[in-house]
Design a protein around this motif. Sequence first.
Motif, PDB file in Angstrom:
ATOM      1  N   CYS A  46      27.300  32.090 -14.559  1.00 60.11           N
ATOM      2  CA  CYS A  46      26.893  33.642 -13.582  1.00 60.11           C
ATOM      3  C   CYS A  46      27.545  33.196 -12.106  1.00 60.11           C
ATOM      4  O   CYS A  46      28.271  32.107 -12.176  1.00 60.11           O
ATOM      5  N   GLN A  47      27.673  34.247 -11.506  1.00 60.46           N
ATOM      6  CA  GLN A  47      28.186  34.089 -10.822  1.00 60.46           C
ATOM      7  C   GLN A  47      27.499  34.072  -9.182  1.00 60.46           C
ATOM      8  O   GLN A  47      26.548  35.129  -8.588  1.00 60.46           O
ATOM      9  N   LEU A  48      27.990  33.384  -8.219  1.00 60.19           N
ATOM     10  CA  LEU A  48      27.115  33.280  -6.585  1.00 60.19           C
ATOM     11  C   LEU A  48      28.559  33.880  -6.011  1.00 60.19           C
ATOM     12  O   LEU A  48      29.571  33.513  -5.867  1.00 60.19           O
ATOM     13  N   CYS A  49      28.374  35.381  -5.634  1.00 67.69           N
ATOM     14  CA  CYS A  49      29.079  36.075  -4.260  1.00 67.69           C
ATOM     15  C   CYS A  49      28.149  35.610  -2.713  1.00 67.69           C
ATOM     16  O   CYS A  49      27.176  35.416  -2.642  1.00 67.69           O
ATOM     17  N   TYR A  50      28.720  34.122  -2.601  1.00 67.66           N
ATOM     18  CA  TYR A  50      28.272  34.075  -1.158  1.00 67.66           C
ATOM     19  C   TYR A  50      29.626  34.067   0.294  1.00 67.66           C
ATOM     20  O   TYR A  50      30.652  33.226   0.418  1.00 67.66           O
ATOM     21  N   GLY A  51      28.270  34.591   0.885  1.00 65.91           N
ATOM     22  CA  GLY A  51      29.664  35.338   2.476  1.00 65.91           C
ATOM     23  C   GLY A  51      30.955  35.701   1.861  1.00 65.91           C
ATOM     24  O   GLY A  51      30.804  36.342   0.886  1.00 65.91           O
ATOM     25  N   ALA A  52      32.029  34.996   2.624  1.00 58.14           N
ATOM     26  CA  ALA A  52      33.398  36.177   2.567  1.00 58.14           C
ATOM     27  C   ALA A  52      34.549  34.995   1.603  1.00 58.14           C
ATOM     28  O   ALA A  52      35.672  35.574   1.160  1.00 58.14           O
ATOM     29  N   LEU A  53      33.107  33.842   0.715  1.00 57.55           N
ATOM     30  CA  LEU A  53      33.865  34.088  -0.375  1.00 57.55           C
ATOM     31  C   LEU A  53      34.524  34.397  -1.246  1.00 57.55           C
ATOM     32  O   LEU A  53      33.302  34.925  -1.569  1.00 57.55           O
ATOM     33  N   ALA A  54      35.241  34.033  -2.563  1.00 56.39           N
ATOM     34  CA  ALA A  54      35.522  34.457  -3.195  1.00 56.39           C
ATOM     35  C   ALA A  54      34.493  34.352  -4.297  1.00 56.39           C
ATOM     36  O   ALA A  54      33.795  32.718  -4.543  1.00 56.39           O
ATOM     37  N   PRO A  55      33.879  35.212  -5.779  1.00 51.32           N
ATOM     38  CA  PRO A  55      32.547  34.669  -6.289  1.00 51.32           C
ATOM     39  C   PRO A  55      33.177  33.659  -6.742  1.00 51.32           C
ATOM     40  O   PRO A  55      33.689  33.092  -7.714  1.00 51.32           O
ATOM     41  N   ILE A  56      32.096  32.619  -7.225  1.00 56.37           N
ATOM     42  CA  ILE A  56      32.225  31.285  -7.574  1.00 56.37           C
ATOM     43  C   ILE A  56      31.584  31.392  -9.111  1.00 56.37           C
ATOM     44  O   ILE A  56      29.782  31.541  -8.955  1.00 56.37           O
ATOM     45  N   GLU A  57      32.134  30.987  -9.977  1.00 55.38           N
ATOM     46  CA  GLU A  57      31.441  31.192 -12.001  1.00 55.38           C
ATOM     47  C   GLU A  57      30.377  29.257 -11.860  1.00 55.38           C
ATOM     48  O   GLU A  57      31.309  28.661 -11.370  1.00 55.38           O
ATOM     49  N   VAL A  58      29.311  29.921 -11.766  1.00 51.16           N
ATOM     50  CA  VAL A  58      28.551  28.139 -12.155  1.00 51.16           C
ATOM     51  C   VAL A  58      28.554  28.592 -13.994  1.00 51.16           C
ATOM     52  O   VAL A  58      27.849  29.468 -14.416  1.00 51.16           O
ATOM     53  N   ASP A  59      29.639  27.910 -14.208  1.00 48.12           N
ATOM     54  CA  ASP A  59      29.268  27.779 -16.168  1.00 48.12           C
ATOM     55  C   ASP A  59      28.777  26.138 -16.379  1.00 48.12           C
ATOM     56  O   ASP A  59      28.973  25.714 -17.545  1.00 48.12           O
ATOM     57  N   PRO A  71      25.436  35.463   4.023  1.00 46.67           N
ATOM     58  CA  PRO A  71      24.628  36.622   2.974  1.00 46.67           C
ATOM     59  C   PRO A  71      25.292  36.337   1.398  1.00 46.67           C
ATOM     60  O   PRO A  71      26.736  36.075   1.600  1.00 46.67           O
ATOM     61  N   HIS A  72      23.896  36.790   0.820  1.00 50.65           N
ATOM     62  CA  HIS A  72      24.347  35.867  -0.426  1.00 50.65           C
ATOM     63  C   HIS A  72      23.679  36.514  -1.573  1.00 50.65           C
ATOM     64  O   HIS A  72      23.226  37.148  -1.438  1.00 50.65           O
ATOM     65  N   SER A  73      24.363  36.678  -3.156  1.00 49.07           N
ATOM     66  CA  SER A  73      23.512  37.053  -3.964  1.00 49.07           C
ATOM     67  C   SER A  73      23.576  36.430  -5.803  1.00 49.07           C
ATOM     68  O   SER A  73      25.005  36.165  -5.541  1.00 49.07           O
ATOM     69  N   TRP A  74      22.992  36.354  -6.605  1.00 47.09           N
ATOM     70  CA  TRP A  74      23.708  36.236  -7.562  1.00 47.09           C
ATOM     71  C   TRP A  74      23.479  37.560  -8.241  1.00 47.09           C
ATOM     72  O   TRP A  74      23.042  37.674  -8.368  1.00 47.09           O
ATOM     73  N   VAL A  75      25.419  36.923  -9.124  1.00 50.32           N
ATOM     74  CA  VAL A  75      25.115  38.248 -10.552  1.00 50.32           C
ATOM     75  C   VAL A  75      24.941  37.263 -12.208  1.00 50.32           C
ATOM     76  O   VAL A  75      25.973  36.445 -12.068  1.00 50.32           O
ATOM     77  N   VAL A  76      23.830  37.914 -12.773  1.00 49.79           N
ATOM     78  CA  VAL A  76      23.097  36.803 -13.484  1.00 49.79           C
ATOM     79  C   VAL A  76      23.243  37.878 -14.530  1.00 49.79           C
ATOM     80  O   VAL A  76      22.409  38.872 -14.562  1.00 49.79           O
TER      81      VAL A  76
END
Length: 290
Positions: A46-59, A71-76
């Motif tokens: 999944c990916q974490l979108c967090y503020g101005a950071l590039a999406p972070i992949e959680v693998d 502001p943050h959201s998960w792309v699952v």
Amino acid sequence: MKTLKPKERKGQFRVAKIGENKCTLESYNRRDFYKISLVTKGWPPCQLCYGALAPIEVDKPALVLLNPLIPHSWVVPKREIESEGYFCVFDHDFISHNTELNGLANQMFNNQKSPVYFPDDKELSFLSVLFARMRTEADLSYNDKDNLFRSHLNLLFHEALQIRQDDNQVEKGSSRIAGSFFSMLRKQFPVDLPLQPIKLKTASDFADLLAVHVNHLNTAVTKASGKSTTTHINELIFAEAKSLLSYTTYSVSEISFGLGFEYQSYFTRFFRKFAGITPSEFRNTFEKYK
């Protein structure tokens, strides 16, 4: 007359398993709650979108510390393996009465380079036990349970700080390795023909000389440049091949040998892959338009 003291606000703390009562990674994303998640399983990544950071992949297993003000959201994606792990949420009032804990929270949640930490096996084991204990204690009738949770948060923050320190050391080491690779690669060019062919022509050659695993070298180089070790090597060899074919009278065979190819046919195949034509055709075309 008796003076009434204002009622002390204790704050709120909750801990649960991911999936418990239909809680997901996206649950409790309220702006007044800090959230710490320990993700131990789940696939695809999944990916974490967090503020101005590039999406972070959680693998892989991860510890995630989310600041409610960012502001943050998960792309699952649709999960083949459901997410597993724990999370806890707490508000500012819960930690503000403890000076050390409040200081650690500020250190972890403010000016985050990344909110995601990837623990090794030993660190993951410790964090899993810590969260499991907090979840068990949440169901106990213990009068001082909030201070117990604050003690656990203290341990959790210190563990995260150690992981961050380890990551910084690894990153510095990776930068040094990548820098050494680029320096060694550039020193081989231009090629001194016809007597001195290049000696380092594969990623493994460089890794052996640097005394690191080839995968570690490739990770360091890719992180530093966005290109793999092999891509950098091939690009420089190809550029040198074009230069030698264009501006020298060395034969294709001599150039092939000088660039480290055991057989001329290997060099021809390599050159055609990048140029779309053979070395001889390239030389003839260059001479035609000189």
